[in-house]
Design a protein around this motif. Sequence first.
Motif, PDB file in Angstrom:
ATOM      1  N   SER A 265      25.133  -1.499  -1.832  1.00  0.00           N
ATOM      2  CA  SER A 265      24.578  -0.519  -0.904  1.00  0.00           C
ATOM      3  C   SER A 265      23.101  -0.815  -0.725  1.00  0.00           C
ATOM      4  CB  SER A 265      24.732   0.897  -1.456  1.00  0.00           C
ATOM      5  OG  SER A 265      26.081   1.235  -1.621  1.00  0.00           O
ATOM      6  N   VAL A 266      22.591  -0.523   0.453  1.00  0.00           N
ATOM      7  CA  VAL A 266      21.181  -0.728   0.746  1.00  0.00           C
ATOM      8  C   VAL A 266      20.574   0.617   1.113  1.00  0.00           C
ATOM      9  CG1 VAL A 266      19.531  -1.899   2.263  1.00  0.00           C
ATOM     10  CG2 VAL A 266      21.619  -3.065   1.576  1.00  0.00           C
ATOM     11  N   PHE A 267      19.399   0.889   0.570  1.00  0.00           N
ATOM     12  CA  PHE A 267      18.711   2.151   0.808  1.00  0.00           C
ATOM     13  C   PHE A 267      17.294   1.857   1.275  1.00  0.00           C
ATOM     14  CE2 PHE A 267      21.794   2.699  -2.556  1.00  0.00           C
ATOM     15  CZ  PHE A 267      22.487   3.835  -2.163  1.00  0.00           C
ATOM     16  N   SER A 268      16.712   2.806   1.989  1.00  0.00           N
ATOM     17  CA  SER A 268      15.325   2.647   2.409  1.00  0.00           C
ATOM     18  C   SER A 268      14.472   3.718   1.754  1.00  0.00           C
ATOM     19  CB  SER A 268      15.207   2.742   3.930  1.00  0.00           C
ATOM     20  OG  SER A 268      15.577   4.036   4.359  1.00  0.00           O
ATOM     21  N   GLY A 269      13.189   3.446   1.677  1.00  0.00           N
ATOM     22  CA  GLY A 269      12.249   4.394   1.114  1.00  0.00           C
ATOM     23  C   GLY A 269      10.842   3.937   1.419  1.00  0.00           C
ATOM     24  N   ILE A 270       9.880   4.691   0.927  1.00  0.00           N
ATOM     25  CA  ILE A 270       8.490   4.276   1.065  1.00  0.00           C
ATOM     26  C   ILE A 270       7.853   4.230  -0.310  1.00  0.00           C
ATOM     27  CG2 ILE A 270       8.218   5.185   3.407  1.00  0.00           C
ATOM     28  CD1 ILE A 270       6.557   7.467   2.121  1.00  0.00           C
ATOM     29  N   LEU A 271       6.814   3.442  -0.423  1.00  0.00           N
ATOM     30  CA  LEU A 271       6.060   3.368  -1.666  1.00  0.00           C
ATOM     31  C   LEU A 271       5.240   4.645  -1.771  1.00  0.00           C
ATOM     32  CD1 LEU A 271       5.141   1.799  -4.146  1.00  0.00           C
ATOM     33  CD2 LEU A 271       3.409   0.718  -2.717  1.00  0.00           C
ATOM     34  N   SER A 272       5.543   5.467  -2.775  1.00  0.00           N
ATOM     35  CA  SER A 272       4.864   6.751  -2.888  1.00  0.00           C
ATOM     36  C   SER A 272       3.804   6.770  -3.983  1.00  0.00           C
ATOM     37  CB  SER A 272       5.870   7.885  -3.101  1.00  0.00           C
ATOM     38  OG  SER A 272       6.693   7.619  -4.208  1.00  0.00           O
ATOM     39  N   ALA A 273       3.871   5.857  -4.951  1.00  0.00           N
ATOM     40  CA  ALA A 273       2.847   5.765  -5.994  1.00  0.00           C
ATOM     41  C   ALA A 273       2.984   4.417  -6.677  1.00  0.00           C
ATOM     42  CB  ALA A 273       2.997   6.890  -7.014  1.00  0.00           C
ATOM     43  N   ARG A 274       1.937   4.024  -7.387  1.00  0.00           N
ATOM     44  CA  ARG A 274       1.997   2.790  -8.170  1.00  0.00           C
ATOM     45  C   ARG A 274       1.048   2.936  -9.337  1.00  0.00           C
ATOM     46  NH1 ARG A 274       0.660  -2.007  -4.643  1.00  0.00           N
ATOM     47  NH2 ARG A 274       1.134  -3.083  -6.548  1.00  0.00           N
ATOM     48  N   GLY A 275       1.346   2.233 -10.424  1.00  0.00           N
ATOM     49  CA  GLY A 275       0.453   2.267 -11.565  1.00  0.00           C
ATOM     50  C   GLY A 275       1.166   1.985 -12.873  1.00  0.00           C
ATOM     51  N   THR A 276       0.402   1.957 -13.955  1.00  0.00           N
ATOM     52  CA  THR A 276       0.967   1.664 -15.274  1.00  0.00           C
ATOM     53  C   THR A 276       1.327   2.921 -16.044  1.00  0.00           C
ATOM     54  OG1 THR A 276      -1.258   1.528 -16.168  1.00  0.00           O
ATOM     55  CG2 THR A 276      -0.208  -0.544 -15.539  1.00  0.00           C
ATOM     56  N   GLY A 277       0.852   4.079 -15.661  1.00  0.00           N
ATOM     57  CA  GLY A 277       1.119   5.292 -16.418  1.00  0.00           C
ATOM     58  C   GLY A 277       2.093   6.236 -15.753  1.00  0.00           C
ATOM     59  N   LEU A 278       2.932   5.732 -14.862  1.00  0.00           N
ATOM     60  CA  LEU A 278       3.847   6.615 -14.140  1.00  0.00           C
ATOM     61  C   LEU A 278       4.958   7.167 -15.022  1.00  0.00           C
ATOM     62  CD1 LEU A 278       4.234   4.706 -10.746  1.00  0.00           C
ATOM     63  CD2 LEU A 278       2.771   6.664 -11.254  1.00  0.00           C
TER      64      LEU A 278
ATOM     65  N   ALA B 108       0.844  -1.193   0.000  1.00  0.00           N
ATOM     66  CA  ALA B 108       0.000   0.000   0.000  1.00  0.00           C
ATOM     67  C   ALA B 108       0.883   1.248   0.000  1.00  0.00           C
ATOM     68  CB  ALA B 108      -0.902  -0.003   1.235  1.00  0.00           C
ATOM     69  N   ILE B 109       0.353   2.336  -0.527  1.00  0.00           N
ATOM     70  CA  ILE B 109       1.069   3.607  -0.511  1.00  0.00           C
ATOM     71  C   ILE B 109       1.470   3.905   0.942  1.00  0.00           C
ATOM     72  CG2 ILE B 109       0.904   6.088  -1.023  1.00  0.00           C
ATOM     73  CD1 ILE B 109       0.704   4.251  -3.521  1.00  0.00           C
ATOM     74  N   GLY B 110       2.747   4.247   1.131  1.00  0.00           N
ATOM     75  CA  GLY B 110       3.268   4.533   2.469  1.00  0.00           C
ATOM     76  C   GLY B 110       4.010   3.375   3.098  1.00  0.00           C
ATOM     77  N   ASP B 111       3.923   2.165   2.501  1.00  0.00           N
ATOM     78  CA  ASP B 111       4.649   1.014   3.051  1.00  0.00           C
ATOM     79  C   ASP B 111       6.158   1.223   2.942  1.00  0.00           C
ATOM     80  OD1 ASP B 111       2.368  -0.342   3.747  1.00  0.00           O
ATOM     81  OD2 ASP B 111       2.510  -1.845   2.156  1.00  0.00           O
ATOM     82  N   ALA B 112       6.873   0.788   3.964  1.00  0.00           N
ATOM     83  CA  ALA B 112       8.329   0.893   3.986  1.00  0.00           C
ATOM     84  C   ALA B 112       8.946  -0.187   3.100  1.00  0.00           C
ATOM     85  CB  ALA B 112       8.843   0.759   5.410  1.00  0.00           C
ATOM     86  N   LEU B 113       9.937   0.208   2.299  1.00  0.00           N
ATOM     87  CA  LEU B 113      10.652  -0.704   1.408  1.00  0.00           C
ATOM     88  C   LEU B 113      12.148  -0.478   1.556  1.00  0.00           C
ATOM     89  CD1 LEU B 113       8.510  -0.178  -1.818  1.00  0.00           C
ATOM     90  CD2 LEU B 113       8.414  -2.136  -0.292  1.00  0.00           C
TER      91      LEU B 113
END
Length: 174
Positions: free
Chosen positions: A88-101, A70-75
């Motif tokens: 190297s390892v980096f962290s982030g969050i899921l900020s959007a998803r879709g086919t037209g990005l 879901a949007i906001g999940d930690a990755l």
Amino acid sequence: QKNGSVFVGPEPGTVITCAHVVSESGVSVSQVKVGSKLAKVQNLYPDIDLAVLECRERDSCQLGDADSLAIGDALMFAGIPAGVTGPSVFSGILSARGTGLVEFPKCELLQINGMINSGNSGGPVFRTGDMAVVAVITAKFVPLLREIDNLRGILRNIPQFPSEVGVGQIDFSK
């Protein structure tokens, strides 16, 4: 010569990377150096920018379900950015998803607000809870940078004021 990242595939004897790392204009190389080992391109999926390589690798990765994110999940994501000698390892969050990005690849994408650099292409994206692979890093794409470049071009074409033209303490030449 191209550089990219790879990770152990879900089946022993395979590693995964991006198609653009091992091909150019639809033509793929026959062998790729993965660390000190040679790997063969087993399957190439240019439409979704994915490549499966055959390699003498006994390990395998655990695949996760990207649909459950879901949007906001930690990755977390990993790779070997250009100029860095090790992973190297980096962290982030899921900020959007879709086919037209983005224009390419034309498949469902996950946009991550993390520090993706050249050389990370082909690296794995992990769900932080169980470290299962849910995606592959495919592109460093920031649409805002295109807009800033467009703005710079527009500003270059605007006639400049002569030096020290202003009203009160506002200098329009600056």
